[in-house]
Scaffold this active site. Structure first.
Site, PDB file in Angstrom:
ATOM      1  N   TYR A 142      84.101  13.887  -7.428  1.00 54.04           N
ATOM      2  CA  TYR A 142      83.335  14.584  -8.873  1.00 54.04           C
ATOM      3  C   TYR A 142      82.887  12.882  -9.682  1.00 54.04           C
ATOM      4  CZ  TYR A 142      83.794  19.266 -10.148  1.00 54.04           C
ATOM      5  OH  TYR A 142      83.969  20.859  -9.897  1.00 54.04           O
ATOM      6  N   LYS A 193      91.817  19.184   3.352  1.00 55.12           N
ATOM      7  CA  LYS A 193      90.627  19.141   4.429  1.00 55.12           C
ATOM      8  C   LYS A 193      91.259  17.971   5.261  1.00 55.12           C
ATOM      9  CE  LYS A 193      87.179  21.529   5.984  1.00 55.12           C
ATOM     10  NZ  LYS A 193      87.687  22.578   7.027  1.00 55.12           N
ATOM     11  N   ASP A 226      89.268  26.020   3.433  1.00 54.17           N
ATOM     12  CA  ASP A 226      88.618  27.167   4.337  1.00 54.17           C
ATOM     13  C   ASP A 226      89.166  28.238   3.725  1.00 54.17           C
ATOM     14  OD1 ASP A 226      89.947  25.260   5.973  1.00 54.17           O
ATOM     15  OD2 ASP A 226      87.544  25.874   7.893  1.00 54.17           O
ATOM     16  N   ASP A 250      88.057  23.604  -8.093  1.00 53.94           N
ATOM     17  CA  ASP A 250      86.743  23.537  -8.610  1.00 53.94           C
ATOM     18  C   ASP A 250      86.601  25.394  -8.384  1.00 53.94           C
ATOM     19  OD1 ASP A 250      85.088  24.643 -10.752  1.00 53.94           O
ATOM     20  OD2 ASP A 250      83.054  23.410  -8.962  1.00 53.94           O
ATOM     21  N   ASP A 254      87.885  29.536  -8.960  1.00 55.49           N
ATOM     22  CA  ASP A 254      86.808  30.524  -9.483  1.00 55.49           C
ATOM     23  C   ASP A 254      87.033  31.801  -8.321  1.00 55.49           C
ATOM     24  OD1 ASP A 254      85.280  28.956 -11.306  1.00 55.49           O
ATOM     25  OD2 ASP A 254      83.554  29.650 -10.242  1.00 55.49           O
TER      26      ASP A 254
HETATM   27  C1  IPM Z   1      85.165  24.194 -14.191  1.00 60.54           C
HETATM   28  C2  IPM Z   1      83.741  23.511 -14.079  1.00 60.54           C
HETATM   29  C3  IPM Z   1      83.271  22.259 -14.111  1.00 60.54           C
HETATM   30  C4  IPM Z   1      83.647  21.774 -12.790  1.00 60.54           C
HETATM   31  C5  IPM Z   1      81.611  22.132 -14.643  1.00 60.54           C
HETATM   32  C6  IPM Z   1      81.536  22.910 -15.722  1.00 60.54           C
HETATM   33  C7  IPM Z   1      81.531  20.619 -15.081  1.00 60.54           C
HETATM   34  O1  IPM Z   1      82.965  24.394 -13.068  1.00 60.54           O
HETATM   35  O2  IPM Z   1      86.378  23.459 -15.516  1.00 60.54           O
HETATM   36  O3  IPM Z   1      85.220  24.230 -13.379  1.00 60.54           O
HETATM   37  O4  IPM Z   1      83.198  21.550 -12.456  1.00 60.54           O
HETATM   38  O5  IPM Z   1      84.642  21.269 -12.761  1.00 60.54           O
HETATM   39 MG    MG Z   2      84.735  25.849 -12.033  1.00 60.50          MG
END
Ligand code: IPM
Ligand code: MG
Length: 371
Positions: A142, A193, A226, A250, A254
């Protein structure tokens, strides 16, 4: 006692709506639990870009540096998709993370009993699920340099990003994860990884070293990223705390969010280094985004934002009892069948409510529990 300074950044889309409900909850704690605070509020994201030409102003950044905690709603929306990269709504979030050095991102994924059928996995796989992902938030790809798009001539280009970690960056994130694991089931799975990346090999090495130095009471395991993604959808309950880097975190968070079936329920905390006076920079935000499609209709689910405030009570204000009280109030509201549209499944015992009705219900539940 001095008041806690809280910076409110509602942002875009449903951000302002879920924030308004959270502020009502905060006032309840001020009136009934002696929680004294003062707030300032600033535009952030697209809203700030429209008003000031930048996704976050210097003034807001200064307030952020002074605040004991920041409550952040959500940013972004299609309207700003053509805005230059550095001015995009998301850039505000990345700048706050980097400049406040919010290196530890805590993302709990908890399946509330009344919502176990909301997951896309079978009930038995997720019922009672309670995992915590600790995502390193200020390093890795990032922020690594060099980065950019190079012109190679002849109409060809090359996009570059750099994935790099220092031992210090790994250690401080790992320490936080080990400490948090101790407060839970004392199991930590470190994810990288190392089979392809040197930064992953170093990650593994540092975590092993730190474990041997001072965390032998925590059961440490390792997983390639993975495989971890696969294990999260195969048998998520095997995990307690997952420690991972910025990019894998990230993605994996999710996946974990979807396991709960209700993104609208998940809070998060991003914590920095302790200051000399014992406080530390901290930003609390729901995991969901700005949901422009339902913005302005009083239809959003405010619970993730409200639960983010509960995390603030726990991690910034050292009020674990108040945090637990608020979490219990949310559980009770769900057990009573109240549902915003995102978590409604059309069951007979459910009652569909608006964002503000959900906020009121949480306050009623707080009143009942505090009796
Ligand atoms: C998160 C989001 C952010 C990230 C974006 C909005 C920049 O997806 O907080 O997970 O990628 O960190
Ligand atoms: Mg995210």
């Amino acid at each position: 006692m001095t008041d806690h300074k809280i910076l409110i950044l509602p942002g875009d889309g449903i951000g302002p709506e879920v924030m308004a409900e959270t502020q009502r909850v905060m006032s309840w704690f001020a009136d009934h639990r002696n929680f004294s605070f003062e707030t300032t509020s600033h535009l952030v994201g697209g809203a700030s870009y429209d008003a000031h030409g930048v996704p976050i102003t210097e003034e807001a950044m200064e307030e952020a540096a002074r605040a004991d905690a920041i409550l952040f709603g959500a940013v972004g929306g299609e309207r700003w998709e053509t805005v230059p990269y550095e001015q995009r709504p998301e850039a505000a979030l990345l700048r706050l993370r980097k400049e406040l050095d919010l290196f530890a991102n805590l993302r709990p994924a908890l399946v509330q009993a009344p919502l176990a059928d909301a997951s896309s996995l079978k009930r038995e796989l997720v019922e009672g699920l309670d995992i915590l992902i600790l995502r390193e938030l200020t390093g890795g790809v990032y922020f690594g340099t060099p980065r950019g798009i190079e012109d190679l001539g002849g109409g060809k280009k090359r996009g570059v990003n750099t994935h790099a970690y220092t031992s210090d960056e790994i250690r401080r994130a790992a320490e936080m994860a080990f400490d948090l694991a101790r407060l839970r089931e004392a199991r930590l799975c470190s994810v990288e990884k190392r089979n392809v990346m040197e930064a992953g090999a170093l990650w593994h090495e540092e975590v092993v070293k730190l474990h041997a130095e001072k965390y032998t009471d925590v059961a440490l395991s390792h997983m390639l990223a993975d495989n971890c993604a696969m294990q999260l959808v195969r048998a998520p309950k095997q995990f307690d705390v997952i420690l991972t880097d910025n990019l894998f975190g990230d993605i994996l968070s999710d996946i974990a969010a979807q396991l709960t079936g209700s993104l609208g329920m998940l809070p998060s905390a991003s914590l920095g280094q302790r200051r000399k006076n014992g406080t530390r920079p901290a930003l609390y935000e729901p995991v969901h985004g700005s949901a422009p499609d339902i913005a302005g209709r009083d239809a959003a689910n405010p619970l993730a934002m409200i639960l983010s405030f509960a995390m603030a009570l726990r991690y910034s204000f050292e009020r674990p009892d108040d945090a637990a009280l608020l979490e219990e109030a949310v559980e009770r509201v769900l057990a009573d069948g109240l549902r915003t549209a995102d978590i409604a499944r059309g069951g007979k015992s459910e009652r569909l409510v608006s964002c503000s009705e959900m906020g009121s219900a949480v306050i009623d539940a707080l009143k009942a529990l505090a009796l």
